[in-house]
Write a protein that holds these residues in place. Structure first.
Motif, PDB file in Angstrom:
ATOM      1  N   SER A 182       0.844  -1.185   0.000  1.00  0.00           N
ATOM      2  CA  SER A 182       0.000   0.000   0.000  1.00  0.00           C
ATOM      3  C   SER A 182       0.887   1.245   0.000  1.00  0.00           C
ATOM      4  O   SER A 182       2.091   1.163  -0.284  1.00  0.00           O
ATOM      5  N   HIS A 184       2.180   4.776   2.094  1.00  0.00           N
ATOM      6  CA  HIS A 184       2.296   5.417   3.404  1.00  0.00           C
ATOM      7  C   HIS A 184       1.307   6.586   3.521  1.00  0.00           C
ATOM      8  O   HIS A 184       1.151   7.380   2.596  1.00  0.00           O
ATOM      9  N   CYS A 186      -1.834   6.617   3.453  1.00  0.00           N
ATOM     10  CA  CYS A 186      -2.996   6.576   2.561  1.00  0.00           C
ATOM     11  C   CYS A 186      -4.298   6.871   3.297  1.00  0.00           C
ATOM     12  O   CYS A 186      -5.267   7.346   2.693  1.00  0.00           O
ATOM     13  N   ARG A 216       3.054  -0.683   3.845  1.00  0.00           N
ATOM     14  CA  ARG A 216       2.946   0.638   3.239  1.00  0.00           C
ATOM     15  C   ARG A 216       4.332   1.134   2.833  1.00  0.00           C
ATOM     16  O   ARG A 216       5.280   1.041   3.617  1.00  0.00           O
ATOM     17  N   THR A 274       5.236  -0.285   7.837  1.00  0.00           N
ATOM     18  CA  THR A 274       5.635   0.769   6.912  1.00  0.00           C
ATOM     19  C   THR A 274       7.132   0.664   6.676  1.00  0.00           C
ATOM     20  O   THR A 274       7.908   0.596   7.623  1.00  0.00           O
TER      21      THR A 274
END
Length: 390
Positions: A182, A184, A186, A216, A274
């Motif tokens: 994904s 960061h 978001c 992320r 992350t």
């Protein structure tokens, strides 16, 4: 010349270091496509000058096992988006670590022969066509989703509808782990369609009940080569903005390595990680670094963020440019002093990784420029040797 050299050098380099408009839509997979169904809704509402996306996803019910089934090896993985900047590094890392790798690749005029040459199995499927997905999952233990839509496609086609279909199929077919990449922060930018879609997909995956890990990302070092390094060497214009946004770029090889460490750590199931590089950089800092390493000045063309914002508002007036407007929505982030970075100390500790083993942008770009400049020097030397004088 530099572009050609970059193409020749990048493969081995990477291996060792690769308006107020209202819009709502719904995707329901047919029961003959997969064993279970679910619904997902993404709604766009006006908020001032920005369009804010909200999503409501209902996870698919648990698949019913009608037969004992065939056990699959934990080493069998499917990489979705295997030809991309990150996907190919995930494939390479998996093969190096002894995994049985299957790559889901959209049918294309130029076959992904390099994946086969590495030792992976390539299967053709398209996330925008759900009926093509189930066959690719047979005998697979883990799905690693690196896919994203092409620039010419509507964002929702692959990054929402396609991902919903993939997750549904994975659940129905008993996939035992799902890795999703994904963006960061978001969850903090609903005004940016791609970021909100990523956040919606995270929630949909979590609600599906699949064992999963969400990772992320902030930015790829590899993307800076074509954006800055090559144009500087070729004395072409380098495009940038006057935004103060800072991004902690990370080498995709490091991302791939950390991903497999996380994959093997059962205590990380269901967690959100992350991954960020050692330092966050502004566009101007990256350009200055490239200039220093290349030994020449860049021809910089600066686009004010205000122009991007106006362009986004203008393109939203026309239906046929709405997807352009969605991609320009990142300009909203660029005006917010955003820092795309995150502390990595706890993550390194969780994964058992030494921060010193993570590539810095300085080292990554230095290695690139050293190799490319050496190649250019060798070519010039060979050219002098073959010069004929009359």
């Amino acid at each position: 010349m530099v572009s050609t050299l970059h193409t020749q050098l990048s493969a081995p380099l990477k291996h060792h270091l690769p308006s107020h408009a209202s819009l709502s839509w719904r995707r329901n997979l047919s029961s003959d496509a997969i064993a279970s169904t679910s619904s997902s809704t993404l709604t766009t509402k006006g908020r001032g000058n920005a369009a804010v996306i909200t999503c409501n996803a209902q996870a698919a019910p648990a698949a019913v096992n009608l037969a004992p089934g065939t056990p699959v090896r934990p080493t069998s993985i499917l990489v979705v988006g295997a030809t991309g900047t990150l996907g190919r590094q995930v494939v390479r890392r998996a093969l190096d670590e002894g995994y049985d790798v299957r790559c889901l690749v959209r049918p294309r005029p130029a076959p992904a022969d390099f994946l086969r040459d590495w030792g992976a199995t390539v299967v053709n499927a398209d996330l925008s066509k759900p009926e093509t997905i189930p066959a690719t999952l047979v005998g697979v233990h883990t799905v690693i989703d690196c896919a994203t839509g092409r620039p010419e496609e509507p964002i929702k086609t692959v990054d929402w509808e396609g991902k919903v279909a993939l997750i549904q199929c994975a659940k129905a077919m008993g996939i035992q782990k799902f890795i999703f990449f994904s963006i960061h922060n978001c969850d903090k930018h609903p005004e940016v369609p791609l970021m909100e879609i990523k956040y919606c997909t995270e929630k949909f995956l979590r609600d599906s009940g699949l064992n999963h890990v969400v990772i992320r990302l902030c930015g790829f070092m590899q993307g800076l080569i074509g954006q800055y390094a090559v144009p500087i060497l070729e004395e072409k214009s380098v495009w940038g903005t006057d935004a103060p946004t800072r991004i902690a770029y990370m080498d995709t090889q490091d991302i791939a390595r950390l991903t497999f460490i996380a994959l093997r750590n059962e205590s990380i199931n269901g967690k959100l990680l992350t991954f960020a590089g050692p330092r966050a950089w502004t566009t101007q800092e990256v350009i200055t670094l490239c200039e220093r390493l290349a030994g020449q000045d860049a021809n910089v063309t600066t686009v004010p963020v205000s122009v991007l914002r106006f362009t986004r508002q203008l393109t939203r007036l026309f239906e046929w440019t709405s997807d352009v407007a969605d991609r320009l929505a990142f300009s909203e982030v660029l005006t917010s002093d955003t820092v795309f970075s995150a502390p990595m100390t706890d993550t390194y500790q969780l994964l058992g990784v030494d921060a010193k083993d993570i590539s810095s942008l300085e080292k990554y770009l230095q290695d690139y420029f050293t190799n490319i400049l050496k190649k250019l020097k060798d070519i010039k030397a060979q050219s002098k040797q073959t010069d004929i004088f009359f």
